[in-house]
Design a protein around this motif. Structure first.
Motif, PDB file in Angstrom:
ATOM      1  N   TRP A  91       0.841  -1.199   0.000  1.00  0.00           N
ATOM      2  CA  TRP A  91       0.000   0.000   0.000  1.00  0.00           C
ATOM      3  C   TRP A  91       0.878   1.252   0.000  1.00  0.00           C
ATOM      4  O   TRP A  91       1.882   1.310   0.702  1.00  0.00           O
ATOM      5  N   SER A  92       0.469   2.239  -0.780  1.00  0.00           N
ATOM      6  CA  SER A  92       1.172   3.525  -0.784  1.00  0.00           C
ATOM      7  C   SER A  92       0.685   4.374   0.379  1.00  0.00           C
ATOM      8  O   SER A  92      -0.286   4.028   1.069  1.00  0.00           O
ATOM      9  N   LEU A  97      -3.271   0.629  -3.743  1.00  0.00           N
ATOM     10  CA  LEU A  97      -2.678  -0.703  -3.731  1.00  0.00           C
ATOM     11  C   LEU A  97      -1.749  -0.861  -4.925  1.00  0.00           C
ATOM     12  O   LEU A  97      -2.161  -0.703  -6.077  1.00  0.00           O
ATOM     13  N   LEU A  98      -0.480  -1.185  -4.644  1.00  0.00           N
ATOM     14  CA  LEU A  98       0.517  -1.411  -5.697  1.00  0.00           C
ATOM     15  C   LEU A  98       0.700  -2.914  -5.871  1.00  0.00           C
ATOM     16  O   LEU A  98       1.041  -3.621  -4.919  1.00  0.00           O
ATOM     17  N   CYS A  99       0.470  -3.393  -7.081  1.00  0.00           N
ATOM     18  CA  CYS A  99       0.607  -4.817  -7.395  1.00  0.00           C
ATOM     19  C   CYS A  99       1.795  -4.979  -8.343  1.00  0.00           C
ATOM     20  O   CYS A  99       1.717  -4.584  -9.515  1.00  0.00           O
ATOM     21  N   VAL A 100       2.884  -5.545  -7.834  1.00  0.00           N
ATOM     22  CA  VAL A 100       4.103  -5.711  -8.624  1.00  0.00           C
ATOM     23  C   VAL A 100       4.054  -7.058  -9.328  1.00  0.00           C
ATOM     24  O   VAL A 100       3.996  -8.113  -8.681  1.00  0.00           O
ATOM     25  N   TYR A 109      -4.265   0.249  -7.855  1.00  0.00           N
ATOM     26  CA  TYR A 109      -5.716   0.182  -7.669  1.00  0.00           C
ATOM     27  C   TYR A 109      -6.114   1.055  -6.483  1.00  0.00           C
ATOM     28  O   TYR A 109      -5.343   1.263  -5.541  1.00  0.00           O
ATOM     29  N   GLY A 110      -7.346   1.543  -6.548  1.00  0.00           N
ATOM     30  CA  GLY A 110      -7.900   2.314  -5.446  1.00  0.00           C
ATOM     31  C   GLY A 110      -8.439   1.416  -4.362  1.00  0.00           C
ATOM     32  O   GLY A 110      -8.464   0.180  -4.473  1.00  0.00           O
ATOM     33  N   LEU A 111      -8.921   2.050  -3.305  1.00  0.00           N
ATOM     34  CA  LEU A 111      -9.415   1.325  -2.138  1.00  0.00           C
ATOM     35  C   LEU A 111     -10.610   0.432  -2.478  1.00  0.00           C
ATOM     36  O   LEU A 111     -10.835  -0.598  -1.849  1.00  0.00           O
ATOM     37  N   HIS A 112     -11.374   0.827  -3.485  1.00  0.00           N
ATOM     38  CA  HIS A 112     -12.571   0.072  -3.863  1.00  0.00           C
ATOM     39  C   HIS A 112     -12.351  -0.759  -5.120  1.00  0.00           C
ATOM     40  O   HIS A 112     -13.310  -1.124  -5.816  1.00  0.00           O
ATOM     41  N   GLY A 113     -11.075  -1.055  -5.417  1.00  0.00           N
ATOM     42  CA  GLY A 113     -10.764  -1.924  -6.538  1.00  0.00           C
ATOM     43  C   GLY A 113     -10.811  -1.241  -7.879  1.00  0.00           C
ATOM     44  O   GLY A 113     -10.754  -1.917  -8.920  1.00  0.00           O
TER      45      GLY A 113
END
Length: 883
Positions: A91-92, A97-100, A109-113
């Protein structure tokens, strides 16, 4: 309260640690946490789980599911993962949400996907793939560090301003390091990695071998490392079972602990409290949790199920399938009050409160003891501070009741509702009027207790604590799921907390907090309503008209709210008509017009710009329209907007003359077209033939405009230009571009009197004007003889007073006197005065019996020289009055 310290665990002689439940998790996980990629944001943030990650034992056809939960286990988002294999989640600082991915791509992605953006960590990562990744936080933002398949490190310290940095290579590195982490020292991000018994620090330019100060011998490998929440301290777990704790620079050792377990832990994180001298590390294995520090013993907990550790500013969050707990060091204020046999002022005050409720006289004894030591103020402060660190509302009330009663808070009453969240509407996106969590009524038992003992205690700290705890209790509610501690709340600030509530679309709670804390509208309610409106425009199942009306009814003229920003969001969601409707409520044309242009509603933008009266705004739209439309459509648009047409003509006069001509031609405006060609003949053409041709075009235009005067004047100018060219060829000198009068004057000055007279006849210059021109020219030449001949050539049409004036202007009094005698009777006095003959002027004025002339002469009489003349005039006046 009697069993309050039952969950306290001592770590040495100077610190206690406690673990309490935040939430009972109800998220119904179908798999164990160890089978998922897990990421939890700090400061009570959300939890992300990527179920069914890519593993060999899983069927290739099974797609993983990315799920996001609140800290209390309430689902926020769930989406089927359709992209490449994911190596790490994180999480930043902005709760993105950072997905590597394995190919080096990072999806955000934001908090609500909701998908925000994506970026790549470079071609090298794409070619060599990602072995491991870390998401870390610095003062600049959130960073990503990548370990590639070629065992190189790529790092970006701020994903919002992506600048990739390839770290130096580690000499002789053949395989993946046993453990590694990202550090932040001196405002620069570093990589610390372990290869066997060696540690290497990678900075911007070099790879340096480092050795932890005071490390116990016999270490052949480092199995785990952990950096503290503030990046100031580092912990290393060795294969000998020792845990080394020290500064992140490795130059100072805090302590070393032998846990007698050589198996590598699943997780190791720091657990420390701000401004505390105690340092502790929490180590987790499959079914064991250990807290170690600078003490020979450790604190151990049994884990009943898979758990995950989340380091926080002042402790560690621990969540599993069924529970979410918080482990932290007991704050000093709480320890002094509740520790067994404590004689601290706060502890005595709490005992006094208990005895008072029992109606025991011991309450008075405790109070007297505190007062004799002069520690009543300190006792109250301890109770207030301890209340801030309590998670349970009943304990908060007990401590604050003591502080309130003893601090004489003057009628302040702290209120906690019976059930958090009771009666409150938390419907996502709703901002309807609801009963607040914050303002429920509470208890005021024994509110006057202790007033007489401390009547001047300032209530500010108590009031602030009441406000802070009401806010904290509201956001800790299960339905909200943000379990902030008091220390975290103060570090995060109220503005960031409001931003996080807005991200969760908890607009009612955010607005209630703003109103309760009485924040300025621009920083509080207005900003939140603007966010709500931006969310509202994304609801595509509601008509544009209804959405625009609802937003306007809720926002009205709220200060600090920009309808243009909301309209921009609507346009970004593909709802152009809604954006236009919202812009109707925007009072600032400067905000309306740019967005309308962006939406390609240029004609509407032009109308708005004209209504504003801002010429700069109109010019902006006109230039945009010119580039957007073809010339014909552009001109037709201008025809329907007279003000815009006028402004564009002014622009063209200075910048685009050819466009101006086209405008006049389209409008059949022959008068302006003629004027345009006249200006063009002087501005652009240098050859006389071209200028005459342009003037001929202008004359034709004037005839079409039925302006014969202008046409004739233009033809005369053409004749004059041709004549001036001929004079230059025949006489030399410069005649071209002189006016008619200047041409005549130049001829006279050159001695070409006959040519001057002929020119005057050709252009019908009146005699009076010609005489003036010739008089002035001959006087400038000081050709007095020729001037006298000219004056006698025939009777002067301008009289002879001008001759006197011109001669006196040239300071020739002698010649002036010649013409003074020839001046007519009506101007005689003035002429004589010009040549300085005051006496004769007086005689003429007396003869004329003209009072005005007498006064004029008298005004010229000065000193003793004209005294006789003045007396003469006075006698003449007296005689005239007698008659």
């Amino acid at each position: 309260m009697d069993c309050y310290t039952a969950n306290w665990n001592p770590l040495g002689d100077s610190a206690f640690y406690r673990k309490y439940e935040l939430y009972s998790m109800d998220w119904d996980l179908k798999e164990e946490l160890r089978d998922c990629l897990v990421a939890a944001a700090p400061y009570g943030g959300p939890i992300a789980l990527l179920r069914n990650p890519w593993r060999k034992e899983k069927a290739a056809s099974v797609r993983p599911v990315l799920e996001i939960y609140s800290a209390s286990g309430l689902p926020l988002a769930s989406l089927l993962w359709k992209s490449g294999p994911v190596v790490s989640l994180g999480w930043s600082a902005e709760e993105e949400l950072l997905c590597v991915q394995e190919d080096g791509g990072v999806l955000v992605y934001g908090l609500h996907g909701d998908f925000r953006r994506q970026f790549s960590m470079g071609n090298e990562v794409l070619q060599n793939r990602v072995l491991d990744a870390r998401i870390f936080h610095t003062e600049f933002g959130s960073g990503v560090a990548i370990l590639t398949g070629a065992h190189h490190f790529i790092l970006s310290a701020n994903v919002s301003d992506l600048k990739l940095r390839r770290m130096p290579e580690v000499p002789g590195l053949q395989g993946a390091p046993s453990c590694w982490t990202a550090l932040c020292q001196d405002r620069v991000a570093h990589i610390l990695l372990a290869v066997g018994p060696d540690l290497y620090l990678l900075d911007q330019s070099a790879c340096s071998a480092v050795t932890p100060f005071g490390l116990a011998p016999g270490v052949s490998s480092f199995l785990q490392m952990a950096v503290s929440f503030t990046y100031r301290h580092l912990a290393l777990f060795t294969d000998t079972g020792y845990i080394w704790m020290g500064t992140a620079s490795l130059k100072e050792k805090l302590c070393e602990f032998n846990c007698n377990i050589r198996a590598p832990p699943k997780q190791m994180v720091w657990c420390s409290r701000p401004r505390s001298k105690e340092r502790a590390v929490v180590v987790a294995w499959e079914r064991r949790l250990m807290v170690v520090g600078d003490a020979p013993e450790s604190i151990q907990f049994v884990l009943d199920e898979d758990s995950y550790l989340v380091p926080e500013l002042d402790g560690v969050r621990i969540f599993s399938r069924s529970t979410h707990e918080f482990l932290h060091e007991v704050p000093v204020a709480s320890e002094e009050i509740f520790k067994i046999a404590s004689m601290a002022p706060g502890a005595l005050l709490l005992e006094a409160q208990k005895e008072y409720e029992k109606e025991s006289q011991k309450a008075d004894e405790y109070l007297r003891e505190i007062q004799e030591l002069g520690q009543l103020t300190q006792a109250v402060q301890q109770c207030i501070e301890a209340a801030g660190h309590e998670h349970r509302p009943d304990m908060q009330k007990s401590l604050l009741r003591v502080g309130l009663h003893s601090g004489a808070a003057g009628g302040l009453v702290l209120g906690w509702g019976a059930g958090a969240g009771q009666g409150v509407c938390w419907q996502e996106g709703c901002v309807c009027g609801v009963r607040s969590l914050l303002l429920t009524s509470g208890s005021s038992q024994a509110a006057s207790f202790g007033k007489c003992f401390l009547d001047r205690f300032p209530p500010d700290s108590f009031v602030r604590m009441c406000q802070d705890l009401r806010v904290l209790n509201a956001i800790r509610d299960y339905h909200i799921g943000i379990p902030l501690t008091y220390s975290q709340y103060k570090q995060l600030t109220i503005q960031v907390l409001l931003d996080r509530l807005v991200l969760r679309r908890l607009y009612p709670l955010a607005i209630q907090i703003c109103e309760y804390l009485r924040l300025p509208e621009v920083q509080g309610v207005s900003r939140i309503l603007a966010h709500w409106a931006c969310y509202k425009v994304q609801q595509k199942d509601v008509s544009d008209e209804d959405v625009a009306r609802a937003i306007n009814q809720k926002l009205g003229d709220t200060p600090g709210v920009s309808y243009s920003d909301i309209a921009a969001r609507a346009y970004g969601c593909g709802r152009t008509e809604l954006a236009i409707k919202l812009l109707e409520y925007e009072p600032r044309s400067g905000e309306q017009v740019p967005l309308l242009l962006k939406m390609k509603r240029s004609k509407l933008a032009l109308s708005k710009a004209i209504e504003s009266g801002d010429t700069d705004l109109v010019f902006t739209v006109l230039l945009h329209l010119k580039n957007e439309l073809n010339r014909g459509d552009f001109f037709m648009t201008l025809r329907n907007q007279p003000m815009a047409l006028s402004l564009y003509r002014q622009f063209c006069k200075h910048q685009e003359l050819e466009t101006l001509k086209d405008l006049y031609n389209q409008d059949d405006n022959h008068q302006e077209l003629g004027s345009f060609h006249i200006r063009a003949s002087y501005a652009a053409e240098e050859r006389i033939e071209g200028r005459v041709a342009a003037l001929q075009t202008a004359a034709d235009a004037f005839y079409k405009a039925k302006n014969e005067f202008a046409a004739k004047a233009t033809e005369d100018q053409m004749r004059l230009l041709r004549l001036q060219r001929r004079l230059e060829d025949e006489l030399g000198g410069r005649f071209l571009d002189l006016s008619l009068h200047d041409t005549v004057t130049t001829l006279i000055l050159g001695g070409h009197n006959k040519r001057a007279e002929q020119l005057a006849r050709d252009f019908r210059i009146p005699d009076k004007r010609l005489w003036w021109l010739k008089l002035t020219a001959l006087a400038d030449l000081e050709d007095w003889e020729e001037l006298e001949k000219f004056s006698k050539s025939k009777k002067s049409p301008i009289g002879y007073l001008p001759f006197v004036e011109i001669c006196m202007k040239q300071h020739n009094k002698y010649e002036a006197k010649k013409y003074a005698s020839r001046v007519g009777p009506e101007q005689k006095v003035k002429a004589l005065l010009l040549v300085g003959d005051v006496a004769q002027a007086a005689d003429v004025a007396i003869e004329h019996r003209n009072e005005a002339e007498l006064s004029l002469v008298l005004s010229h009489c000065t000193g003793a020289t004209d005294g006789a003349t003045a007396d003469k005039i006075q006698r003449a006046r007296a005689q005239a009055q007698k008659k």
